[in-house]
Design a protein around this motif. Sequence first.
Motif, short mmCIF file in Angstrom:
data_model
loop_
_atom_site.label_atom_id
_atom_site.label_comp_id
_atom_site.label_asym_id
_atom_site.label_seq_id
_atom_site.Cartn_x
_atom_site.Cartn_y
_atom_site.Cartn_z
N THR A 74 -22.66 10.12 -73.37
CA THR A 74 -22.75 8.85 -72.64
C THR A 74 -23.88 9.11 -71.41
N ALA A 75 -24.77 8.26 -71.52
CA ALA A 75 -25.72 8.30 -70.37
C ALA A 75 -25.45 7.07 -69.40
N TRP A 76 -25.02 7.56 -68.02
CA TRP A 76 -24.99 6.52 -67.03
C TRP A 76 -26.09 6.33 -66.30
N MET A 77 -26.75 4.92 -66.43
CA MET A 77 -27.56 4.60 -65.64
C MET A 77 -27.34 3.44 -64.57
N ASN A 78 -27.59 3.81 -63.58
CA ASN A 78 -27.21 2.98 -62.36
C ASN A 78 -28.40 1.94 -61.85
N VAL A 79 -28.04 0.74 -62.10
CA VAL A 79 -29.18 -0.29 -61.65
C VAL A 79 -28.97 -0.70 -60.22
N ARG A 80 -29.52 -0.25 -59.42
CA ARG A 80 -29.12 -0.47 -58.01
C ARG A 80 -29.27 -2.17 -57.39
N THR A 81 -30.53 -2.66 -58.31
CA THR A 81 -30.70 -3.94 -57.79
C THR A 81 -29.62 -5.04 -58.18
N ARG A 82 -28.96 -4.53 -59.33
CA ARG A 82 -27.92 -5.46 -59.87
C ARG A 82 -26.58 -5.01 -59.23
N GLY A 83 -26.52 -3.83 -58.85
CA GLY A 83 -25.21 -3.33 -58.44
C GLY A 83 -24.27 -2.94 -59.76
N GLU A 84 -24.70 -2.42 -60.72
CA GLU A 84 -24.08 -2.22 -61.91
C GLU A 84 -24.56 -0.86 -62.64
N THR A 85 -23.49 -0.28 -63.23
CA THR A 85 -23.88 0.93 -63.97
C THR A 85 -23.61 0.70 -65.54
N LEU A 86 -24.89 1.02 -66.34
CA LEU A 86 -25.02 1.10 -67.72
C LEU A 86 -24.66 2.30 -68.46
N LYS A 87 -23.34 2.27 -69.11
CA LYS A 87 -23.05 3.32 -70.02
C LYS A 87 -23.44 3.34 -71.45
N LEU A 88 -24.61 4.09 -71.63
CA LEU A 88 -25.44 3.72 -73.00
C LEU A 88 -25.21 4.97 -73.82
N GLN A 89 -25.06 4.78 -75.06
CA GLN A 89 -24.59 5.87 -76.03
C GLN A 89 -26.07 5.52 -77.09
N VAL A 90 -26.04 6.86 -78.09
CA VAL A 90 -26.99 6.51 -78.87
C VAL A 90 -26.96 5.41 -79.86
N GLY A 91 -28.16 4.70 -79.86
CA GLY A 91 -28.30 3.55 -80.74
C GLY A 91 -28.22 2.17 -79.93
N ASP A 92 -27.63 2.22 -78.59
CA ASP A 92 -27.78 1.14 -77.67
C ASP A 92 -28.72 0.85 -77.20
N SER A 93 -29.26 -0.58 -77.18
CA SER A 93 -30.21 -1.06 -76.72
C SER A 93 -30.26 -1.47 -75.31
N PHE A 94 -31.20 -1.71 -74.78
CA PHE A 94 -31.10 -1.89 -72.95
C PHE A 94 -32.50 -2.77 -72.72
N GLU A 95 -32.31 -3.59 -71.63
CA GLU A 95 -33.56 -4.25 -71.03
C GLU A 95 -33.32 -4.13 -69.53
N ILE A 96 -34.13 -3.34 -68.89
CA ILE A 96 -33.93 -3.19 -67.58
C ILE A 96 -35.45 -3.44 -66.78
N GLY A 97 -35.43 -4.72 -66.34
CA GLY A 97 -36.90 -4.75 -65.80
C GLY A 97 -37.91 -4.92 -66.81
N SER A 98 -39.10 -4.07 -66.71
CA SER A 98 -39.90 -4.06 -67.62
C SER A 98 -39.87 -3.15 -68.61
N LYS A 99 -38.79 -2.48 -68.72
CA LYS A 99 -38.55 -1.74 -69.91
C LYS A 99 -37.24 -2.18 -70.92
N LYS A 100 -37.85 -2.01 -72.31
CA LYS A 100 -36.87 -2.58 -73.08
C LYS A 100 -36.89 -1.71 -74.09
N GLY A 101 -35.80 -1.17 -74.71
CA GLY A 101 -35.70 -0.14 -75.79
C GLY A 101 -34.52 0.15 -76.15
N VAL A 102 -34.49 1.50 -76.88
CA VAL A 102 -33.37 1.87 -77.57
C VAL A 102 -33.04 3.35 -77.16
#
Length: 484
Positions: free
Chosen positions: A345-373
């Motif tokens: 599991t990859a932990w990504m900390n979005v400081r501007t939101r004050g949250e940490t996203l815990k992403l696994q293989v196959g999870d999609s995300f949209e953070i700012g200008s980046k949107k992917g899988v």
Amino acid sequence: MSQRERFLAMAVGGLFIVVAFQWGFSKYRSAVKFRDNRLAGLQNEADQLNEKMLAGAYADRQMGEYMVRSLPGNPEKAKSTYQSWLLGTVREAGLMDAGVDPVSDAPVGDLYHRYGFRVSGKTTLKGLVGLLHDFYARDYLHRVRELSFGPSRAGDLNLVMTIDVISLANVGDDVATPEEDSWRIAKSLDEVESSILNRNFFEPPNQPPVYSGDETLVAVKGEKTEVKIKANDPEGTGLTFEMEGELPEWATFDPASGTFTFNAPADPEQDGDEAAAESTSSAEPLKVTVRVSDSGYPKRQIEKTLAVRLQDPPPPAAPDPLPPKFDDATQTYLTALVQGRDDWTAWMNVRTRGETLKLQVGDSFEIGSKKGVVKSVSARVVLLEIDGKQFELRPAGKLSEAVELESPEQPKADAATEESPSESDGDPGKDEASEVEPAEEEAAENPPAEPVAETAAEEDSTEPSEQSEETAADEPAPASTTAD
């Protein structure tokens, strides 16, 4: 009678019958042939008589036509009538110093009387064409026997013309003068003058201009629209433009360039112009006729009827989306790679939101200008697919600075770190301890900064600018951990 004698008698009898039949058939055939020849001769005589009758009927009809076109049967009256008409025709054609003189008068058998006249004078080429046109338009039994003309010193043409005219002997003196033009004149005087006077002897025939534009001109309401007439000349000579018809007040035409200028009001009813409102709101398009002429010799032109159609202006274009005031991807860090029982599991900390996203293989995300899988997660790297391209992100790296891979294949991680406990023949606890031990040593040297990142994010959530970047610069690299 013996048998031989009987056979001989039968043969002689048969021969006699054959000869008799042949003689009879020959007689019959001769009679049939004679009859056919006689019928053919009679038919030929009938055809000849029929042809003579038709010729007589045609001659009678032709004679009737000649009698209608003939001068009076009285020679004196015929000569006077024709000379008066010829003199008037010559004067109408503009012949200067004109002279019409009789030159001959002779009967031809007892069928008709022939008269000769000589016409002389000075004229122009246009006057000569008009004179000949008027001469042949009058349906008399006359012809031009001789015609000669040449240039004079004054620039005119010296004309001498000899004319023959006849009058039938069996025509009365009160015959009517032909009033209608002769059927021999197929064109009007203008067409004849155009084909003769406007002839260029040194170049190929001049071709008319060619119109290549649309037949409907569009005027946009509330906007100034200029539409140029699209035409070209095959010989490349200059073009001139003319317009027939009336234009409304909001439209003008420039004949020098062949350009229409339309400035139709957007809402004429609000402007108080009732006439403009009525014209612009009409469903029928405005019709105008444009004449395009070239400068060749002879001058050629074309006419084109065009329609002017009013059109509402297009809706305003949607404004371009404003760029984001702040891109969350520039303040998103990969803080930890955590191994669970099944996968990482990859932990990504979005400081501007004050949250940490815990992403696994196959999870999609949209953070700012980046949107992917998320494509894969290992102990040292995360493989992401953004906009059809693959990027790798390592611990403590920014999402906005993920490295693009040249090949879409997943990068190979260190075999020691990716080795599964099931692949080892030793103690699972030992393998697990060997994985945790480097992480603990690295954590002892560089304490994890995730709580600090989250605290900083909570404190700076309203101002994610320079403070966030300074914190990111001071943040130590996170460690990979394992979770039971």
